[in-house]
Structures are given as structure tokens and as C-alpha cells.
Write an enzyme that holds these catalytic residues in place. Structure first.
Site, PDB file in Angstrom:
ATOM      1  N   HIS A  88      14.246 -23.786  47.035  1.00 32.50           N
ATOM      2  CA  HIS A  88      15.418 -24.084  47.638  1.00 32.50           C
ATOM      3  C   HIS A  88      16.198 -25.264  46.930  1.00 32.50           C
ATOM      4  CE1 HIS A  88      18.057 -24.209  51.645  1.00 32.50           C
ATOM      5  NE2 HIS A  88      18.535 -25.132  50.639  1.00 32.50           N
ATOM      6  N   HIS A 130      19.767 -27.292  45.513  1.00 33.25           N
ATOM      7  CA  HIS A 130      21.094 -27.420  45.338  1.00 33.25           C
ATOM      8  C   HIS A 130      21.416 -28.329  43.804  1.00 33.25           C
ATOM      9  CE1 HIS A 130      22.300 -26.224  49.470  1.00 33.25           C
ATOM     10  NE2 HIS A 130      21.170 -26.814  49.617  1.00 33.25           N
ATOM     11  N   LYS A 152      22.373 -15.954  50.379  1.00 35.74           N
ATOM     12  CA  LYS A 152      22.336 -16.987  51.606  1.00 35.74           C
ATOM     13  C   LYS A 152      23.293 -16.826  52.422  1.00 35.74           C
ATOM     14  CE  LYS A 152      21.062 -21.150  53.110  1.00 35.74           C
ATOM     15  NZ  LYS A 152      20.995 -22.396  52.413  1.00 35.74           N
ATOM     16  N   HIS A 168      20.132 -20.350  56.633  1.00 41.84           N
ATOM     17  CA  HIS A 168      20.224 -21.847  57.369  1.00 41.84           C
ATOM     18  C   HIS A 168      20.328 -21.547  58.540  1.00 41.84           C
ATOM     19  CE1 HIS A 168      21.799 -25.980  57.272  1.00 41.84           C
ATOM     20  NE2 HIS A 168      21.877 -25.678  58.419  1.00 41.84           N
ATOM     21  N   HIS A 189      14.128 -24.423  55.126  1.00 40.14           N
ATOM     22  CA  HIS A 189      13.935 -25.835  55.641  1.00 40.14           C
ATOM     23  C   HIS A 189      13.764 -25.903  57.069  1.00 40.14           C
ATOM     24  CE1 HIS A 189      18.119 -25.327  56.259  1.00 40.14           C
ATOM     25  NE2 HIS A 189      18.503 -25.277  54.986  1.00 40.14           N
TER      26      HIS A 189
HETATM   27  O1  DOR Z   1      21.463 -31.682  53.898  1.00 38.66           O
HETATM   28  C1  DOR Z   1      21.855 -30.774  53.540  1.00 38.66           C
HETATM   29  N1  DOR Z   1      22.490 -30.887  52.468  1.00 38.66           N
HETATM   30  N2  DOR Z   1      21.692 -29.419  54.148  1.00 38.66           N
HETATM   31  C2  DOR Z   1      22.488 -28.346  53.785  1.00 38.66           C
HETATM   32  O2  DOR Z   1      22.129 -27.561  54.488  1.00 38.66           O
HETATM   33  C3  DOR Z   1      23.189 -28.469  52.531  1.00 38.66           C
HETATM   34  C4  DOR Z   1      22.911 -29.614  51.529  1.00 38.66           C
HETATM   35  C5  DOR Z   1      24.161 -29.799  50.929  1.00 38.66           C
HETATM   36  O3  DOR Z   1      24.383 -28.759  49.927  1.00 38.66           O
HETATM   37  O4  DOR Z   1      24.434 -30.866  50.432  1.00 38.66           O
HETATM   38 ZN    ZN Z   2      20.008 -26.454  51.215  1.00 39.89          ZN
END
Ligand code: DOR
Ligand code: ZN
Length: 347
Positions: A15, A17, A101, A138, A176
Site C-alpha cells: 500500500h 502513494h 481500490k 479503504h 490500513h
Molecule cells: O492518510 C491518508 N493519506 N490516508 C489516505 O487514505 C490517503 C492518503 C493520501 O493519499 O494522502
Molecule cells: Zn492509502
């Protein structure tokens, strides 16, 4: 016996980003340095909803991580109310989409185009069930009358249980997880349900965010819960149960977006992810379970081989820098300025 060197199969991060553009180029090498593969979240602006977008994004990630040619990004599709099942099916069969997702609409960063009611996309989920494409959730139920600390527990009863009843063969990852409720729910469910656990949810509770002044760099979604939940997550992660595996949810935001009157959710944990995870397992006297959680359970769930390489973790202190990046790209890493007891790689 004290262990000060651990050699394990290279882990994967299920997981991540990575963002796009200059931020992608800055942050992606941190993930590629430690992990063999990573599941790449699709919440870009605009979101990744087509196989062509995902293939192009994958190309940009490979370019950003070219110093680590063994690194493999695994792409995901962003589910919307109007997502095309055929597009997912084609993308999956072409090897572009590993998973899809589901963000409940408005649950978190760039989720405005998310799903407003899961029943609206049941035909799409039925196709995913048929082709064995995992659904990544999520797991928060959003509503004006739902307390933010209850969002995950409410989601389990209101959305997840009915979904599992309706689609027992669908492979689902509850991403998460932050509560004892979720850990117990996942442990009790069929083998088609698994969960990722972030390192920050193993290390912080809500007091860490709020006591003695608000700490915007520890704010993420789902938000960290009370201590009882953190302890339950540590128990789940170190239990050896194959349903639990590593997923950092590393989510960089520039420092000015975090230290703001309306601060963004997300913790940039990629730079020292494995060092922090291994510290948790060390503290729990569970180093023997670390390889399963970090390197074996996730790939087994996704039906992928384990990584061929080994990596080394050493018990040797290191200091985390205060910030990473320059100019408009300054980001605070998780545990900025602190000393960590473990190091990744040879030193
Ligand atoms: O804290 C988070 N940041 N939770 C998420 O679900 C998305 C992520 C983000 O893309 O910044
Ligand atoms: Zn995330």
C-alpha cells in the site's frame, strides 16, 4: 538471545502513494530502495481509472525508480460509481491492473470521485470476483453523524460483512486497519479476506497526535485510535497469521500542506519503513515472525512468487533527517529528527 542482524527475503509494500511529477521523482526511490514490489494507489488528480492511464503512470514510476531496476510497481484502478467493468477486465488480463481500490466518496485525500454506495458497483465487483482480481478497501464509513474514530468499526458491519456474504469468492484486502474490531473481524473471516497494517498504526495512538500540542505529521486516515487498538494491531502483525501483511500507506504531502489550518492526512513513512517495522517486531520479541509479515504473506495472498533477493537489517542506530527535499517539495519524514535503533542494508 539478542539478534542484531536479520537477513530476510526482500519485502514488498502492499500500500503506497507515490504521487506524480516532481514529487513522484523525489519519493519513489525510497520505496524502490527497500521493497521488491509495491501496490500503487490510484488517487491521483485525476484518478487512475483506465488501463491506459495506469500503464502511463507505471512508465513514469519505472523512470523515477530506474536506479533500482528490480523494483516492480503493481498498478491499481480507482473505482467510481461509473467505472467500466470491461475496462477492469481488459486491464487485468493485460497485466496492467493487479487490483482495484475502493474509496468511499469523500473519505480521504482525492476521494471525491469515489464510490457513493457499494451496491452501485456490485456488477463490477462480481466481474472482479469471477476473474480473481482483488478489491482493496479503504474501510471507513463516512457520514455527518458518524464519529471519525468509529468510521472503521461502522464500516465492518454496514459494508464489509454484507459484501462478504454476497460475494464469498471475492478476494478483499481491508487496507490500513486501525482497530481491534478490524483485526478480530479479519482473523475470523474466510481466507479471501486479508489486511494490511501500517507501521505508524503499530507505533502511535491518538494521544501521540493530540497530547501536548497537535502533531500534524502524525495525522493520517484512518486516524490512529486509542491504545487498546494499537496493542491489538501489534498482536495481529506479530501473530504469524498469514492474513496480515505489510502496507505502509506512505503518503507524502509537502510540509506547508501538513502544517496548515486544514492539514492534509498522510504520513511519509517510506524512507525508514523497514527499520520502524522491524523495531516493532523486536520490541514484541517476534523477530522470527517478521519475514512472514513483511515478505511472504502478501505475495501468497496475491498469488505472486516471493522475491528472489535477500535484504539485511542491522541493529545500529541512525538519525532520521528533519526534512527531505527542497523548494516546493519539502516533506517531513515519519519520525523526523529521531534516532532509530535499526538500519536497512549494509553499513
Ligand atoms: O492518510 C491518508 N493519506 N490516508 C489516505 O487514505 C490517503 C492518503 C493520501 O493519499 O494522502
Ligand atoms: Zn492509502
Amino acid at each position: 538471545m539478542t539478534v542484531d542482524t536479520l537477513i530476510i527475503t526482500q519485502p514488498d509494500d502492499w500500500h503506497v502513494h507515490l504521487r506524480d511529477g516532481a514529487m513522484l521523482n523525489q519519493v519513489a526511490p525510497y520505496t524502490a530502495r527497500q521493497f521488491g514490489r509495491a501496490i500503487i494507489m490510484p488517487n491521483l488528480k485525476p484518478p487512475v481509472t483506465t488501463a491506459a492511464q495506469a500503464a502511463a503512470y507505471r512508465g513514469r514510476i519505472l523512470q523515477a525508480t530506474r536506479a533500482y531496476p528490480d523494483f516492480t510497481p503493481l498498478m491499481t484502478a480507482y473505482l467510481t460509481d461509473t467505472i467500466d467493468a470491461q475496462e477492469l477486465k481488459n486491464g487485468h488480463s493485460e497485466g496492467i491492473f493487479t487490483a482495484a481500490k475502493l474509496y468511499p466518496a469523500n473519505a480521504t485525500t482525492n476521494s471525491a470521485a469515489g464510490v457513493t454506495d457499494i451496491r452501485k458497483i456490485y456488477p463490477v465487483l462480481e466481474v472482479m470476483q469471477e476473474i480473481g482480481m482483488p478489491l482493496l478497501l479503504h474501510g471507513e464509513m463516512v457520514g455527518k453523524d458518524i464519529d471519525i474514530f468509529d468510521r472503521e468499526a461502522v464500516f465492518l458491519d454496514a459494508v464489509l460483512q454484507p459484501l462478504l456474504d454476497d460475494m464469498p469468492e471475492l478476494k478483499v484486502v481491508l487496507e490500513h486497519i486501525t482497530t481491534q474490531d478490524a483485526a478480530e473481524f479479519v482473523a475470523a473471516a474466510s481466507g479471501n479476506l486479508a489486511a494490511t497494517i501500517t507501521v505508524h498504526h503499530l507505533q502511535i495512538n491518538r494521544n501521540d497526535i493530540l497530547v501536548g500540542g497537535i502533531k500534524p505529521h502524525l495525522y493520517c486516515l484512518p486516524v490512529a485510535k486509542r491504545e487498546q487498538h494499537r496493542l491489538a494491531l501489534r498482536k495481529a502483525a506479530t501473530s504469524g497469521n498469514p492474513k496480515f501483511f505489510l502496507g505502509t500507506d506512505t503518503a507524502p504531502h509537502v510540509i506547508t500542506d501538513k502544517e496548515s489550518a486544514c492539514g492534509c492526512a498522510g504520513i511519509f513513512s517510506a524512507p525508514h519503513a523497514l527499520e520502524n517495522y522491524v523495531q516493532v517486531f523486536d520490541e514484541e520479541n517476534a523477530l522470527g515472525q517478521f519475514e512472514a509479515f513483511a515478505s511472504l504473506n502478501g505475495s501468497a495472498f496475491y498469488g505472486l512468487p516471493t522475491n528472489p533477493r535477500k535484504v539485511t537489517l542491522r541493529k545500529q542506530p541512525q538519525e532520521v533527517p528533519a526534512v527531505i527535499g527542497e523548494g516546493g517539495l519539502v516533506v517531513a519524514p515519519y519520525k523526523a529528527g529521531e534516532t532509530l535503533p535499526w538500519q536497512f542494508g549494509d553499513s
